[in-house]
Write a protein that holds these residues in place. Sequence first.
Motif, PDB file in Angstrom:
ATOM      1  N   TRP A 165      23.124  33.223  24.843  1.00  0.00           N
ATOM      2  CA  TRP A 165      23.103  34.655  23.935  1.00  0.00           C
ATOM      3  C   TRP A 165      23.430  35.506  24.921  1.00  0.00           C
ATOM      4  O   TRP A 165      23.651  36.888  24.474  1.00  0.00           O
ATOM      5  CB  TRP A 165      21.779  34.663  23.204  1.00  0.00           C
ATOM      6  N   VAL A 166      23.057  35.468  26.317  1.00  0.00           N
ATOM      7  CA  VAL A 166      23.405  36.363  27.250  1.00  0.00           C
ATOM      8  C   VAL A 166      24.743  36.953  27.277  1.00  0.00           C
ATOM      9  O   VAL A 166      25.055  38.032  27.622  1.00  0.00           O
ATOM     10  CB  VAL A 166      22.728  36.243  28.593  1.00  0.00           C
ATOM     11  N   ARG A 167      25.472  36.109  27.104  1.00  0.00           N
ATOM     12  CA  ARG A 167      27.001  36.406  26.707  1.00  0.00           C
ATOM     13  C   ARG A 167      27.257  37.274  25.748  1.00  0.00           C
ATOM     14  O   ARG A 167      28.151  38.244  26.264  1.00  0.00           O
ATOM     15  CB  ARG A 167      27.890  34.819  26.566  1.00  0.00           C
ATOM     16  N   GLY A 168      26.637  37.342  24.564  1.00  0.00           N
ATOM     17  CA  GLY A 168      26.815  38.277  23.822  1.00  0.00           C
ATOM     18  C   GLY A 168      26.309  39.522  24.144  1.00  0.00           C
ATOM     19  O   GLY A 168      26.815  40.622  23.843  1.00  0.00           O
ATOM     20  N   VAL A 169      25.112  39.648  24.955  1.00  0.00           N
ATOM     21  CA  VAL A 169      24.731  41.003  25.199  1.00  0.00           C
ATOM     22  C   VAL A 169      25.663  41.734  26.032  1.00  0.00           C
ATOM     23  O   VAL A 169      25.994  42.739  26.186  1.00  0.00           O
ATOM     24  CB  VAL A 169      23.332  40.700  26.016  1.00  0.00           C
ATOM     25  N   ARG A 170      26.184  40.858  27.139  1.00  0.00           N
ATOM     26  CA  ARG A 170      27.139  41.314  28.027  1.00  0.00           C
ATOM     27  C   ARG A 170      28.415  41.771  27.213  1.00  0.00           C
ATOM     28  O   ARG A 170      28.888  43.038  27.590  1.00  0.00           O
ATOM     29  CB  ARG A 170      27.756  40.141  28.871  1.00  0.00           C
ATOM     30  N   LEU A 171      28.986  41.141  26.282  1.00  0.00           N
ATOM     31  CA  LEU A 171      29.844  41.960  25.328  1.00  0.00           C
ATOM     32  C   LEU A 171      29.592  43.316  24.646  1.00  0.00           C
ATOM     33  O   LEU A 171      30.435  44.132  24.567  1.00  0.00           O
ATOM     34  CB  LEU A 171      30.603  40.826  24.406  1.00  0.00           C
ATOM     35  N   ARG A 175      42.367  34.559  48.965  1.00  0.00           N
ATOM     36  CA  ARG A 175      42.127  33.420  50.198  1.00  0.00           C
ATOM     37  C   ARG A 175      41.609  32.261  49.857  1.00  0.00           C
ATOM     38  O   ARG A 175      40.932  31.517  50.762  1.00  0.00           O
ATOM     39  CB  ARG A 175      41.406  34.579  51.286  1.00  0.00           C
ATOM     40  N   GLY A 176      41.325  31.859  48.763  1.00  0.00           N
ATOM     41  CA  GLY A 176      41.037  30.777  48.071  1.00  0.00           C
ATOM     42  C   GLY A 176      39.167  30.721  47.938  1.00  0.00           C
ATOM     43  O   GLY A 176      38.642  29.767  47.621  1.00  0.00           O
ATOM     44  N   VAL A 177      38.361  31.861  48.010  1.00  0.00           N
ATOM     45  CA  VAL A 177      37.106  31.793  47.997  1.00  0.00           C
ATOM     46  C   VAL A 177      36.854  32.344  46.460  1.00  0.00           C
ATOM     47  O   VAL A 177      37.207  33.517  46.067  1.00  0.00           O
ATOM     48  CB  VAL A 177      36.259  32.630  48.643  1.00  0.00           C
ATOM     49  N   GLY A 178      35.782  31.479  45.738  1.00  0.00           N
ATOM     50  CA  GLY A 178      35.462  32.192  44.357  1.00  0.00           C
ATOM     51  C   GLY A 178      34.171  32.827  44.534  1.00  0.00           C
ATOM     52  O   GLY A 178      33.144  32.659  45.354  1.00  0.00           O
ATOM     53  N   VAL A 179      34.081  33.972  43.643  1.00  0.00           N
ATOM     54  CA  VAL A 179      32.748  34.501  43.715  1.00  0.00           C
ATOM     55  C   VAL A 179      32.405  34.859  42.002  1.00  0.00           C
ATOM     56  O   VAL A 179      32.995  34.948  41.243  1.00  0.00           O
ATOM     57  CB  VAL A 179      32.861  36.031  44.134  1.00  0.00           C
ATOM     58  N   GLY A 180      31.116  34.530  41.789  1.00  0.00           N
ATOM     59  CA  GLY A 180      30.546  34.244  40.576  1.00  0.00           C
ATOM     60  C   GLY A 180      29.174  34.998  40.304  1.00  0.00           C
ATOM     61  O   GLY A 180      28.741  35.235  41.449  1.00  0.00           O
ATOM     62  N   VAL A 181      28.894  35.606  39.359  1.00  0.00           N
ATOM     63  CA  VAL A 181      27.860  36.471  39.004  1.00  0.00           C
ATOM     64  C   VAL A 181      26.858  35.730  37.911  1.00  0.00           C
ATOM     65  O   VAL A 181      27.640  35.097  36.832  1.00  0.00           O
ATOM     66  CB  VAL A 181      28.131  37.865  38.480  1.00  0.00           C
ATOM     67  N   ALA A 182      25.627  35.274  38.159  1.00  0.00           N
ATOM     68  CA  ALA A 182      24.955  34.658  37.124  1.00  0.00           C
ATOM     69  C   ALA A 182      23.892  35.643  36.353  1.00  0.00           C
ATOM     70  O   ALA A 182      23.486  36.651  37.107  1.00  0.00           O
ATOM     71  CB  ALA A 182      23.872  33.801  37.957  1.00  0.00           C
ATOM     72  N   TYR A 183      24.046  35.564  35.241  1.00  0.00           N
ATOM     73  CA  TYR A 183      23.188  36.692  34.001  1.00  0.00           C
ATOM     74  C   TYR A 183      22.210  35.687  33.662  1.00  0.00           C
ATOM     75  O   TYR A 183      22.433  34.592  32.867  1.00  0.00           O
ATOM     76  CB  TYR A 183      23.977  37.181  33.301  1.00  0.00           C
TER      77      TYR A 183
END
Length: 298
Positions: free
Chosen positions: A242-248, A176-184
């Motif tokens: 570096w949080v991107r790597g933690v998520r992986l 429906r065209g709404v974006g949702v993001g999560v901030a880490y």
Amino acid sequence: MSVASPLRGRTAVVTGAARGLGAAMARALVRRGVQVALLGLEEAELERTAAELPEGGAQSWTVDVSDDAAMQETSARVRSRFGSPSVVIGNAGIAAAGPFLESDPHLWRRVIETNVVGSAVTARAFLPDLLRTGGFYLQVSSLAALGPAPFMSAYCASKAGAESFAQVLRAEVAHRGVGVGVAYLSWADTEMIRAGDASAALRALRAALPWPASRTYPAHGVAERLVRGVERRSAAVYAQQWVRGVRLARPLLPPLVVFRSKRMMRALEREGGVAATGPLGPGGEAAMDGWDEDPAPR
């Protein structure tokens, strides 16, 4: 100094905006030409934050994000003042620290109520506006959602729950065209974190973390990264790369934390253990003031 932005001329809602990261994001948004609705519990602090911003750029409303009826009323007032928002940032959150067995059940429940239920209530109140504007909802989560942290049971559970809620919401509204993001994000220099550093529980936890996970980052820099994620309508926004790597590496974290925690927990118990804290920082204290965990129907 103004910043060129695709958000210019839009309206944004920021919860937990009285101080800390919420206030910093409000400033970053106003610099981009955004009208900002500041929502939170601390009326005087909200008004002070709004007064610091350019005239007409922001207005504050005092509201508990976990109160469905109050949030519906507030969304109508925001709509009447600014029109339908294009951005909603679910930032309101509180924390407490200490061993789970010694934690205050009332406070433990309030952390969940604010951080998870409050996020859902915020989204429910403003989602009709975002559907009208093709807008974007950003859920502020945490490094605590990615792995267990001793002494932070309510906070970890709440941030993981808020993350999961936002991911489900994304799947339901993307068409429906709404974006949702999560901030880490890792530790940001806010009054909540500074209050935590004064407690034995948080000092022990921080001492056990490797660099850069033990570092505290300036709130204004974290806010800028999060707002840039809103501009890009990113599904995942990392306040520190570096949080991107933690998520992986997420599947590896629980056994690693247990392995590293055994020595720390034994040492702390030999020294007499650590005491549970109350709500961390003035924002947490405001959330507990007069809160009834079993409110009458309304």
